[in-house]
Design an enzyme around this catalytic site. Structure first.
Site, short mmCIF file in Angstrom:
data_model
loop_
_atom_site.label_atom_id
_atom_site.label_comp_id
_atom_site.label_asym_id
_atom_site.label_seq_id
_atom_site.Cartn_x
_atom_site.Cartn_y
_atom_site.Cartn_z
N CYS A 13 1.61 -11.81 -8.59
CA CYS A 13 2.92 -12.18 -9.12
C CYS A 13 2.68 -13.06 -10.34
CB CYS A 13 3.74 -12.92 -8.08
SG CYS A 13 5.38 -13.43 -8.69
N GLU B 142 6.77 -6.55 -12.21
CA GLU B 142 5.44 -5.98 -12.11
C GLU B 142 5.38 -4.79 -13.06
OE1 GLU B 142 2.14 -6.29 -11.88
OE2 GLU B 142 2.64 -7.36 -10.02
#
Length: 225
Positions: free
Chosen positions: A2, A106
């Protein structure tokens, strides 16, 4: 992993949802939060069991670090080794936190291209990443609070995009994770660090504006097409 997320929710709503005090510490709405920037974390006081909101630097700086730059490589902590890692095991035992978000980004590989995707709850409601925090003192004695987001293997939603994902805690588990009284065993806590099991995650493509942290506007979160 992340490496970018958002939190564009009013502070008053967050205080109700996560039952914290210290609203003056909350940050303005953010659409493209990047490592080393200040983020909103919720901790629990061991003395009175109250939740408190705190601004922290994203990228945990171990207490033994000689330089703040080590935090640039500590934005994520792997759930599998969290209790043995020299950088994270003390925080895992004593200083756990919630890192509050309403979505994260992402990048999906498509040939030679990398397409940015946003992952959030379909409801748009905020949620909590499992996090760790530490206080480091600079050479001039100034305390710096910093945190890391814990990652685990990807669930079925995330697998096509990346092999790992941040640990999103279900609401019932947030209080267990924050328990500051030391009543939880390492095994019990690690049982929480699993891929998100809910069926309410939504994934959609966003603009490449998100590629630059300098772009911190609502347009970053907008759906492409």
């Amino acid at each position: 992993m992340c490496g970018r997320y958002s939190l564009a929710v009013y502070a008053s709503e967050l205080a109700l949802r996560f039952d914290f005090e210290g609203g003056e510490e909350t940050l303005p709405p953010r659409f493209n939060i990047a490592p080393t920037q200040e983020v909103l974390a919720v901790t629990r006081n061991a003395d009175d069991s109250r939740n408190a909101a705190r601004g922290m630097r994203w990228g945990l700086i171990p207490f033994w670090a000689k330089d703040i730059s080590i935090g640039n490589r500590m934005i994520n902590a792997r759930a599998e080794s969290i209790d043995t890692s020299p950088a994270f095991h003390r925080a895992f035992e004593r200083r756990r936190c919630l890192v509050i978000a309403d979505g994260f980004y992402e990048w999906l590989k498509v040939g030679k291209d990398r397409v940015p995707m946003r992952i959030s709850l379909r409801s748009g409601e905020p949620f909590a990443f499992a996090g760790l925090w530490e206080t480091w003192r600079s050479p001039d004695g100034e305390p710096v609070a910093s945190c890391s987001i814990i990652t685990t293997t990807a669930n079925a939603v995330m697998e096509p995009i990346h092999s790992r994902m941040p640990v999103i805690l279900p609401e019932y588990a947030e209080s267990v994770w924050l328990d500051a009284a030391g009543a939880r065993s390492a095994a019990e806590l690690k049982e929480l660090l699993i891929p998100y099991a809910g069926t309410d995650l939504e994934v959609y493509e966003v603009s490449k504006l998100v590629n630059s942290p300098r772009n911190d506007t609502p347009e970053v979160m907008a759906r492409v097409g």
